[in-house]
Motif scaffolding. Structure first.
Motif, PDB file in Angstrom:
ATOM      1  N   ARG A  64     -41.833  23.963  23.981  1.00  0.00           N
ATOM      2  CA  ARG A  64     -42.306  25.065  24.816  1.00  0.00           C
ATOM      3  C   ARG A  64     -41.129  25.534  25.674  1.00  0.00           C
ATOM      4  N   LYS A  65     -41.218  26.735  26.203  1.00  0.00           N
ATOM      5  CA  LYS A  65     -40.109  27.271  27.003  1.00  0.00           C
ATOM      6  C   LYS A  65     -39.919  26.531  28.326  1.00  0.00           C
ATOM      7  N   ASP A  66     -40.902  25.714  28.741  1.00  0.00           N
ATOM      8  CA  ASP A  66     -40.784  24.954  29.986  1.00  0.00           C
ATOM      9  C   ASP A  66     -40.655  23.444  29.740  1.00  0.00           C
ATOM     10  N   TYR A  67     -40.260  23.060  28.534  1.00  0.00           N
ATOM     11  CA  TYR A  67     -40.153  21.640  28.168  1.00  0.00           C
ATOM     12  C   TYR A  67     -39.095  20.931  29.003  1.00  0.00           C
ATOM     13  N   VAL A  68     -39.411  19.711  29.426  1.00  0.00           N
ATOM     14  CA  VAL A  68     -38.456  18.851  30.139  1.00  0.00           C
ATOM     15  C   VAL A  68     -38.591  17.438  29.591  1.00  0.00           C
ATOM     16  N   PHE A  69     -37.484  16.851  29.166  1.00  0.00           N
ATOM     17  CA  PHE A  69     -37.438  15.443  28.791  1.00  0.00           C
ATOM     18  C   PHE A  69     -36.603  14.736  29.844  1.00  0.00           C
ATOM     19  N   GLU A  70     -37.178  13.743  30.490  1.00  0.00           N
ATOM     20  CA  GLU A  70     -36.553  13.085  31.639  1.00  0.00           C
ATOM     21  C   GLU A  70     -35.330  12.245  31.296  1.00  0.00           C
ATOM     22  N   GLY A  71     -35.131  11.943  30.037  1.00  0.00           N
ATOM     23  CA  GLY A  71     -33.906  11.272  29.635  1.00  0.00           C
ATOM     24  C   GLY A  71     -34.098   9.866  29.125  1.00  0.00           C
ATOM     25  N   GLU A  72     -33.008   9.369  28.510  1.00  0.00           N
ATOM     26  CA  GLU A  72     -33.006   8.036  27.917  1.00  0.00           C
ATOM     27  C   GLU A  72     -31.571   7.605  27.665  1.00  0.00           C
ATOM     28  N   VAL A 120     -30.853  25.236  25.014  1.00  0.00           N
ATOM     29  CA  VAL A 120     -31.357  24.147  25.842  1.00  0.00           C
ATOM     30  C   VAL A 120     -30.304  23.790  26.883  1.00  0.00           C
ATOM     31  N   ILE A 121     -30.762  23.150  27.922  1.00  0.00           N
ATOM     32  CA  ILE A 121     -29.861  22.581  28.913  1.00  0.00           C
ATOM     33  C   ILE A 121     -29.807  21.089  28.621  1.00  0.00           C
ATOM     34  N   ALA A 122     -28.635  20.625  28.255  1.00  0.00           N
ATOM     35  CA  ALA A 122     -28.439  19.216  27.917  1.00  0.00           C
ATOM     36  C   ALA A 122     -27.601  18.577  29.010  1.00  0.00           C
ATOM     37  N   SER A 123     -27.871  17.326  29.264  1.00  0.00           N
ATOM     38  CA  SER A 123     -27.137  16.616  30.297  1.00  0.00           C
ATOM     39  C   SER A 123     -26.792  15.227  29.791  1.00  0.00           C
ATOM     40  N   VAL A 124     -25.564  14.811  30.059  1.00  0.00           N
ATOM     41  CA  VAL A 124     -25.148  13.447  29.757  1.00  0.00           C
ATOM     42  C   VAL A 124     -24.435  12.909  30.992  1.00  0.00           C
ATOM     43  N   ASN A 167     -24.189  18.690  33.141  1.00  0.00           N
ATOM     44  CA  ASN A 167     -25.007  19.644  32.401  1.00  0.00           C
ATOM     45  C   ASN A 167     -24.159  20.582  31.557  1.00  0.00           C
ATOM     46  N   CYS A 168     -24.731  20.995  30.426  1.00  0.00           N
ATOM     47  CA  CYS A 168     -24.140  22.058  29.629  1.00  0.00           C
ATOM     48  C   CYS A 168     -25.270  22.815  28.955  1.00  0.00           C
ATOM     49  N   ILE A 169     -25.006  24.054  28.620  1.00  0.00           N
ATOM     50  CA  ILE A 169     -25.972  24.870  27.895  1.00  0.00           C
ATOM     51  C   ILE A 169     -25.567  24.875  26.434  1.00  0.00           C
ATOM     52  N   GLU A 188     -25.143   6.087  26.730  1.00  0.00           N
ATOM     53  CA  GLU A 188     -24.974   7.219  27.639  1.00  0.00           C
ATOM     54  C   GLU A 188     -26.349   7.776  27.973  1.00  0.00           C
ATOM     55  N   PHE A 189     -26.627   7.922  29.257  1.00  0.00           N
ATOM     56  CA  PHE A 189     -27.897   8.498  29.666  1.00  0.00           C
ATOM     57  C   PHE A 189     -27.849  10.004  29.410  1.00  0.00           C
ATOM     58  N   HIS A 190     -28.841  10.513  28.675  1.00  0.00           N
ATOM     59  CA  HIS A 190     -28.863  11.940  28.356  1.00  0.00           C
ATOM     60  C   HIS A 190     -30.289  12.471  28.442  1.00  0.00           C
ATOM     61  N   LEU A 191     -30.395  13.760  28.729  1.00  0.00           N
ATOM     62  CA  LEU A 191     -31.694  14.421  28.817  1.00  0.00           C
ATOM     63  C   LEU A 191     -31.569  15.838  28.293  1.00  0.00           C
ATOM     64  N   ILE A 192     -32.723  16.473  28.109  1.00  0.00           N
ATOM     65  CA  ILE A 192     -32.761  17.834  27.577  1.00  0.00           C
ATOM     66  C   ILE A 192     -33.917  18.578  28.233  1.00  0.00           C
ATOM     67  N   ARG A 193     -33.702  19.870  28.456  1.00  0.00           N
ATOM     68  CA  ARG A 193     -34.801  20.712  28.943  1.00  0.00           C
ATOM     69  C   ARG A 193     -34.602  22.131  28.445  1.00  0.00           C
TER      70      ARG A 193
END
Length: 119
Positions: A26-34, A49-53, A57-59, A72-77
């Motif tokens: 969905r356009k408002d999806y958030v994954f808190e990370g792992e 998506v906005i990805a973070s490690v 953050n990077c787009i 490495e801790f990473h998440l996506i939204r």
């Protein structure tokens, strides 16, 4: 003088494949990370998506990917505007060259895109 480009051959042995997923978010999806003890490739098939490690953050836009290293801790939204689609592949490998690929954004060419579509 004309120089012919040479593409180096890199062999990467994959020991195990843990997951292969195609996600339609969905356009408002958030994954808190792992974080986990294997590599992960995140490829954006549609949208962005906005990805973070490790809190950086990077787009990632359509046809781009990033490689996460083990532990490495990473998440996506999603960006709250466009519902993105991604391919996520996680695997283990002892290939030393993978360490040099981590946390950089790569554009995927048509050949690699067709390989990902075949998965």
């Amino acid at each position: 003088m004309y120089y012919q480009p040479t593409t180096p051959k890199i062999d990467i042995k994959i020991n195990d494949i843990y997951t292969i997923h195609y996600f339609e978010y969905r356009k408002d999806y958030v994954f808190e990370g792992e974080k986990h003890n294997f590599y992960e490739i995140l490829y954006v098939d549609k949208g962005e998506v906005i990805a973070s490690v490790n809190e950086n953050n990077c787009i990632l836009k359509q046809s781009q990917l990033v490689v996460y290293s083990p532990m490495e801790f990473h998440l996506i939204r999603a960006n709250d505007t466009v519902a993105p689609n991604t391919i996520i592949v996680s695997f283990s490998s002892d290939a030393k060259c993978l360490k040099h690929l981590k946390n950089q954004v790569y554009y995927v060419n048509d050949y690699v895109r067709s390989l990902l579509a075949g998965i």
